[in-house]
Structure formats: structure tokens, C-alpha cells
Design a protein around this motif. Structure first.
Motif, PDB file in Angstrom:
ATOM      1  N   THR A   1       0.821  -1.121   0.120  1.00 28.53           N
ATOM      2  CA  THR A   1      -0.047  -0.032   0.101  1.00 28.53           C
ATOM      3  C   THR A   1       0.888   1.085  -0.068  1.00 28.53           C
ATOM      4  O   THR A   1       0.583   2.267  -0.402  1.00 28.53           O
ATOM      5  N   GLY A   2       2.210   0.893   0.535  1.00 28.58           N
ATOM      6  CA  GLY A   2       2.796   2.403   0.231  1.00 28.58           C
ATOM      7  C   GLY A   2       2.980   2.699  -1.134  1.00 28.58           C
ATOM      8  O   GLY A   2       3.476   4.035  -1.491  1.00 28.58           O
ATOM      9  N   GLY A   3       3.193   1.824  -1.963  1.00 26.73           N
ATOM     10  CA  GLY A   3       3.203   2.231  -3.471  1.00 26.73           C
ATOM     11  C   GLY A   3       1.874   3.140  -3.901  1.00 26.73           C
ATOM     12  O   GLY A   3       2.147   4.123  -4.547  1.00 26.73           O
ATOM     13  N   LEU A   4       0.807   2.644  -3.449  1.00 32.77           N
ATOM     14  CA  LEU A   4      -0.343   3.220  -3.701  1.00 32.77           C
ATOM     15  C   LEU A   4      -0.224   4.753  -3.132  1.00 32.77           C
ATOM     16  O   LEU A   4      -0.769   5.702  -3.661  1.00 32.77           O
ATOM     17  N   GLU A   5       0.275   4.876  -1.807  1.00 32.54           N
ATOM     18  CA  GLU A   5       0.560   6.107  -1.125  1.00 32.54           C
ATOM     19  C   GLU A   5       1.613   7.044  -1.880  1.00 32.54           C
ATOM     20  O   GLU A   5       1.147   8.110  -1.810  1.00 32.54           O
ATOM     21  N   ALA A   6       2.423   6.347  -2.177  1.00 34.74           N
ATOM     22  CA  ALA A   6       3.557   7.105  -3.037  1.00 34.74           C
ATOM     23  C   ALA A   6       3.179   7.653  -4.184  1.00 34.74           C
ATOM     24  O   ALA A   6       3.456   8.835  -4.803  1.00 34.74           O
ATOM     25  N   SER A   7       2.242   6.999  -4.980  1.00 35.40           N
ATOM     26  CA  SER A   7       1.843   7.600  -6.168  1.00 35.40           C
ATOM     27  C   SER A   7       0.931   8.830  -5.957  1.00 35.40           C
ATOM     28  O   SER A   7       1.032   9.697  -6.866  1.00 35.40           O
ATOM     29  N   VAL A   8       0.293   8.898  -4.929  1.00 30.13           N
ATOM     30  CA  VAL A   8      -0.727  10.077  -4.494  1.00 30.13           C
ATOM     31  C   VAL A   8       0.442  11.129  -4.333  1.00 30.13           C
ATOM     32  O   VAL A   8       0.192  12.238  -4.862  1.00 30.13           O
ATOM     33  N   TRP A   9       1.358  10.755  -3.342  1.00 29.07           N
ATOM     34  CA  TRP A   9       2.199  11.820  -2.872  1.00 29.07           C
ATOM     35  C   TRP A   9       2.896  12.429  -3.829  1.00 29.07           C
ATOM     36  O   TRP A   9       3.425  13.598  -4.425  1.00 29.07           O
ATOM     37  N   LEU A  10       3.541  11.464  -4.779  1.00 29.31           N
ATOM     38  CA  LEU A  10       4.360  12.007  -6.121  1.00 29.31           C
ATOM     39  C   LEU A  10       3.402  12.848  -6.937  1.00 29.31           C
ATOM     40  O   LEU A  10       3.916  13.799  -7.541  1.00 29.31           O
ATOM     41  N   ARG A  11       2.124  12.326  -7.252  1.00 30.17           N
ATOM     42  CA  ARG A  11       1.475  13.461  -8.175  1.00 30.17           C
ATOM     43  C   ARG A  11       1.237  14.483  -7.642  1.00 30.17           C
ATOM     44  O   ARG A  11       1.027  15.724  -8.241  1.00 30.17           O
ATOM     45  N   GLU A  12       0.912  14.557  -6.146  1.00 26.79           N
ATOM     46  CA  GLU A  12       0.748  15.763  -5.624  1.00 26.79           C
ATOM     47  C   GLU A  12       1.899  16.838  -5.461  1.00 26.79           C
ATOM     48  O   GLU A  12       1.732  18.111  -5.456  1.00 26.79           O
ATOM     49  N   ARG A  13       3.173  16.404  -5.144  1.00 23.94           N
ATOM     50  CA  ARG A  13       4.587  16.988  -4.779  1.00 23.94           C
ATOM     51  C   ARG A  13       5.407  16.968  -5.906  1.00 23.94           C
ATOM     52  O   ARG A  13       6.090  17.927  -6.260  1.00 23.94           O
ATOM     53  N   GLY A  14       5.397  16.055  -6.696  1.00 16.98           N
ATOM     54  CA  GLY A  14       6.173  16.022  -7.823  1.00 16.98           C
ATOM     55  C   GLY A  14       7.692  16.174  -7.682  1.00 16.98           C
ATOM     56  O   GLY A  14       8.232  15.694  -6.655  1.00 16.98           O
ATOM     57  N   PRO A  15       8.502  16.837  -8.395  1.00 19.62           N
ATOM     58  CA  PRO A  15       9.761  17.084  -8.575  1.00 19.62           C
ATOM     59  C   PRO A  15      10.166  17.749  -7.268  1.00 19.62           C
ATOM     60  O   PRO A  15      11.502  17.601  -6.792  1.00 19.62           O
ATOM     61  N   ALA A  16       9.251  18.312  -6.374  1.00 23.68           N
ATOM     62  CA  ALA A  16       9.901  19.150  -5.102  1.00 23.68           C
ATOM     63  C   ALA A  16      10.370  18.124  -4.140  1.00 23.68           C
ATOM     64  O   ALA A  16      11.252  18.434  -3.465  1.00 23.68           O
ATOM     65  N   LEU A  17      10.097  16.846  -4.389  1.00 25.02           N
ATOM     66  CA  LEU A  17      10.418  15.868  -3.630  1.00 25.02           C
ATOM     67  C   LEU A  17      12.041  15.369  -3.786  1.00 25.02           C
ATOM     68  O   LEU A  17      12.564  14.863  -2.970  1.00 25.02           O
ATOM     69  N   ASN A  18      12.402  15.582  -5.089  1.00 24.39           N
ATOM     70  CA  ASN A  18      13.880  15.522  -5.304  1.00 24.39           C
ATOM     71  C   ASN A  18      14.582  14.047  -4.940  1.00 24.39           C
ATOM     72  O   ASN A  18      15.347  13.870  -4.289  1.00 24.39           O
ATOM     73  N   PHE A  19      13.750  13.078  -5.718  1.00 22.16           N
ATOM     74  CA  PHE A  19      14.317  11.803  -5.509  1.00 22.16           C
ATOM     75  C   PHE A  19      15.140  11.220  -6.623  1.00 22.16           C
ATOM     76  O   PHE A  19      14.806  11.785  -7.765  1.00 22.16           O
ATOM     77  N   ALA A  20      16.134  10.678  -6.556  1.00 17.08           N
ATOM     78  CA  ALA A  20      16.918  10.326  -7.730  1.00 17.08           C
ATOM     79  C   ALA A  20      16.417   9.205  -8.419  1.00 17.08           C
ATOM     80  O   ALA A  20      16.582   8.963  -9.678  1.00 17.08           O
ATOM     81  N   ALA A  21      15.886   8.227  -7.741  1.00 18.13           N
ATOM     82  CA  ALA A  21      14.924   7.163  -8.213  1.00 18.13           C
ATOM     83  C   ALA A  21      13.928   6.801  -7.268  1.00 18.13           C
ATOM     84  O   ALA A  21      13.905   7.056  -6.088  1.00 18.13           O
TER      85      ALA A  21
END
Length: 147
Positions: A100-120
Motif C-alpha cells: 500500500t506504500g506504493g499506492l500512497e507514494a503514487s498520490v504523494w508523487l502526483r501531488e508534490r512532484g519534482p519538489a521531493l527530489n528523489f534520484a530514483a
């Protein structure tokens, strides 16, 4: 709650979003990740795991499920900021999302996008949907393809 393990000399960070009940199931991976140069930071969901010591089995259904995954974003933001503040200036930060972390991460990434600054970003997730998303989610997903 942020759980972490670091190793002197590590220059990379893994930020782990587990599933709802599997934070400690993958503990064996910790040593391999530490040896590969990654400090590990894992977010525990509120009201689950050690954050939920006083609940009974009967309480579980009331405390562990939400259809609005955006409620976790504030905690994920704060946990990531805290993790980054504890270590050195990490050369690489990787988001690892399981179940479920994948589902939550997809929402988080969609909302915050590049600002999270993950390399991968690594999704180790058996599903990415509760199956009840609406038209707004479909529109947002299609718009993201054009940005």
C-alpha cells in the motif's frame, strides 16, 4: 513515526514507505542496504505498528483504513525533511514503496512532484489502486502525461 538505521560513511538514503502492516517483515533487507551505502528511513503509519500499541484487534478496522491517502502527505513530507536533516548531505535519495506504500507514494508523487527530489523511485507493490477512483483522478493522470 520515523524509524531509521544509519551506518557511518554511507552517502545515500533510502526513504521507505511500507504497506499498512509490513514495516518489520523486510528487516533482513536492512543490512544489505546499509552495506550498499544506503541509510534507511522508514515511515510508520499513524495508528499502526508501534504507534498503535493500545488498540485491540476489534479497533483495527476503524484505525487502519482510509480511502483518502492525501492524509499521509504531511507526515511523509515531515519524515523526509527530518531524515534529510539527520544525515550528511546525501548524494542520492531513493524512494522505496512497498504494497500500500506504493499506492500512497503514487498520490504523494502526483501531488508534490519534482519538489521531493528523489534520484530514483522503486515500487514494490502488488497493487496501485483501491479500484474506486473517480473522474478527477483519471483527468489528473492524463494531464500529468503532458507536463
Amino acid at each position: 513515526m520515523l524509524t531509521f538505521k544509519t551506518k557511518p560513511g554511507n552517502t545515500k538514503m533510502l526513504y521507505w514507505l511500507p504497506g499498512r502492516n509490513d514495516l518489520f517483515i523486510h528487516y533482513a533487507a536492512a543490512e544489505a542496504l546499509l552495506d550498499a551505502g544506503y541509510d534507511i528511513f522508514v515511515m510508520e503509519h499513524r495508528k499502526l505498528g508501534r504507534a498503535n500499541r493500545d488498540s485491540t484487534v476489534g479497533d483495527f478496522g476503524l484505525i487502519s483504513h482510509t480511502a483518502d491517502l492525501k492524509i499521509y502527505m504531511y507526515e511523509f513530507d515531515k519524515g523526509l525533511a527530518h531524515a534529510r536533516s539527520l544525515g550528511p548531505a546525501y548524494q542520492r535519495t531513493v524512494l522505496y514503496a512497498h504494497s500500500t506504500g506504493g499506492l500512497e507514494a503514487s498520490v504523494w508523487l502526483r501531488e508534490r512532484g519534482p519538489a521531493l527530489n528523489f534520484a530514483a523511485i522503486v515500487f514494490n507493490s502488488p497493487f496501485l489502486s483501491w479500484g474506486n477512483e473517480g473522474l478527477a483522478d483519471e483527468v489528473l493522470d492524463r494531464m500529468a502525461a503532458f507536463s
